[in-house]
Scaffold this active site. Sequence first.
Site, PDB file in Angstrom:
ATOM      1  N   HIS A   1       9.614 -37.165  28.085  1.00 24.31           N
ATOM      2  CA  HIS A   1      10.063 -35.639  28.984  1.00 24.31           C
ATOM      3  C   HIS A   1       8.489 -35.073  29.144  1.00 24.31           C
ATOM      4  CE1 HIS A   1      12.204 -32.125  30.131  1.00 24.31           C
ATOM      5  NE2 HIS A   1      11.253 -31.595  29.424  1.00 24.31           N
TER       6      HIS A   1
ATOM      7  N   ASP B   1      23.499 -25.176  26.625  1.00 20.84           N
ATOM      8  CA  ASP B   1      22.199 -24.862  27.064  1.00 20.84           C
ATOM      9  C   ASP B   1      22.135 -24.195  28.240  1.00 20.84           C
ATOM     10  OD1 ASP B   1      19.331 -25.029  26.926  1.00 20.84           O
ATOM     11  OD2 ASP B   1      19.601 -26.520  28.622  1.00 20.84           O
TER      12      ASP B   1
ATOM     13  N   ARG C   1      19.192 -16.183  28.917  1.00 21.68           N
ATOM     14  CA  ARG C   1      18.049 -15.933  28.707  1.00 21.68           C
ATOM     15  C   ARG C   1      17.168 -15.509  29.880  1.00 21.68           C
ATOM     16  NH1 ARG C   1      16.257 -21.566  26.613  1.00 21.68           N
ATOM     17  NH2 ARG C   1      14.128 -20.740  26.315  1.00 21.68           N
TER      18      ARG C   1
ATOM     19  N   SER D   1      16.096 -26.022  23.875  1.00 22.09           N
ATOM     20  CA  SER D   1      16.936 -26.132  25.176  1.00 22.09           C
ATOM     21  C   SER D   1      16.516 -27.534  25.448  1.00 22.09           C
ATOM     22  CB  SER D   1      16.513 -24.767  26.157  1.00 22.09           C
ATOM     23  OG  SER D   1      16.456 -25.275  27.334  1.00 22.09           O
TER      24      SER D   1
ATOM     25  N   LYS E   1      18.867 -31.300  25.571  1.00 24.19           N
ATOM     26  CA  LYS E   1      19.183 -32.298  26.705  1.00 24.19           C
ATOM     27  C   LYS E   1      18.921 -33.554  26.508  1.00 24.19           C
ATOM     28  CE  LYS E   1      17.446 -28.981  28.906  1.00 24.19           C
ATOM     29  NZ  LYS E   1      17.123 -27.777  29.688  1.00 24.19           N
TER      30      LYS E   1
HETATM   31  N1  URA Z   1      12.940 -25.801  30.190  1.00 26.09           N
HETATM   32  C1  URA Z   1      14.023 -25.787  29.494  1.00 26.09           C
HETATM   33  O1  URA Z   1      14.972 -26.682  29.785  1.00 26.09           O
HETATM   34  N2  URA Z   1      14.420 -24.945  28.771  1.00 26.09           N
HETATM   35  C2  URA Z   1      13.759 -23.702  28.520  1.00 26.09           C
HETATM   36  O2  URA Z   1      13.845 -22.989  27.709  1.00 26.09           O
HETATM   37  C3  URA Z   1      12.298 -23.656  29.135  1.00 26.09           C
HETATM   38  C4  URA Z   1      12.364 -24.885  29.962  1.00 26.09           C
END
Ligand code: URA
Length: 440
Positions: free
Chosen positions: A82, A161, A168, A183, A187
Amino acid sequence: MRMYDIIEKKRDGFELTSEEIEFFINEYCKNSIPDYQAAALLMAIFLKGMNERETAQLTDAMAHSGDMIDLSEIPGIKVDKHSTGGVGDKTTLILGPIVAACGIPVAKMSGRGLGHTGGTIDKLEAIPGFNTSISRENFIQNVKEIGIAIAGQTGNLAPADKKIYALRDVTATVNNISLIASSIMSKKLASGADRIVLDVKTGSGAFMKNLEDSVKLAQAMVKIGENTGRHTVAIVTEMDIPLGKAVGNSLEIIEAVETLKNRGPQDLSEVSFVLAARMLELSGKGTYEECRKLVREAVESGRALSKFAELIEKQGGNKGIVGDYSLFPQVKHTFEYKAEASGYISTMKTDTIGVASLELGAGRETKESTIDYAAGIYFNKKTGDKVEKGEVLATLYTNKEEKISQACGLLQQAVRISDGSPVKKPLILAYIDSKGIEMA
Ligand code: URA
């Protein structure tokens, strides 16, 4: 359990139990907690922080809020990569075929981009015919047959999320390490990989602008991975300069193909090969040095390039693009952006370069915007290079002629030319694993 008590507890700086964290996630997803209470808790977390255990439990609860993808049908260790994202970042397109060519399965779910250029999925869709919306069954079948599949995220991946990130975004609570780390990692956990390699970008073109915060984010994500049973390592890489020379979807595919032909730009090749080697190392293919050798062999033998062509064909694309770049859609207008003075390029404000490519059509301003796959910028010169007045620094590609002057204005702000040559910075700034940090 009452949401009021959970907010009050965190507001006063106390540690939340796993039951309280799960209650928040589950009830918020069922819409039984209103946004104002969720926002109050997020602000309390933002101000008082979360410890390692709380952060891991928040991640786990968000990951389990939707589908948990099961990759166990695919034999072998599944390693995911990632990147926190940056301008010109096309490493997945390079390391995916390399890792698959070395015999390690690559089952990659990627996202679309919102901003300067597309995400991996948008870039792949620049290849005529390439289908990124394959079913879960085909995805798994393709990995079993050819060792690699790259598809868009399907189904209901970490919906908590998604809901919390949207909140957020409008309540000034994005920029907190525990919240960002949980977050991203929620994923990753839901995507089913056994092991994870993270590329945390740092600099003007990245989410994290300074090295200290980038290292902290990397450490937090490595800890979450280890605390949730997924062996995780991270590298922190330079994003004060675009990665490679190409910014824009089909331009980036071409550059990825060139890198698989072993004639890509040095910085892009190095970051991609380091990440690929780390993925192989995590899969048990040998020491890091042995894995670097495997990467080199996969590229030099042409096996990695053949694997990319196989991937394209399997997902319905025209694999002829690896040999004939004229098969990509072409733009109506190109423009040569020239140096206004002689000297050395001292800085490239990478976020501004991202905006310039977006203006030319390469990115999305809103979720609904369409991408012009052929649009973008190709840099002949980058930070540290000597330039002569009037020399071409970059070529702009667009179908929107009226946007050229705006993009040139942005490049003027972004690219600084000075008399002296700037100090060269390392490309890989840190390596982080469960044992600690190695700084470059
Ligand atoms: N990318 C994400 O997936 N989440 C975040 O909080 C910030 C960047």
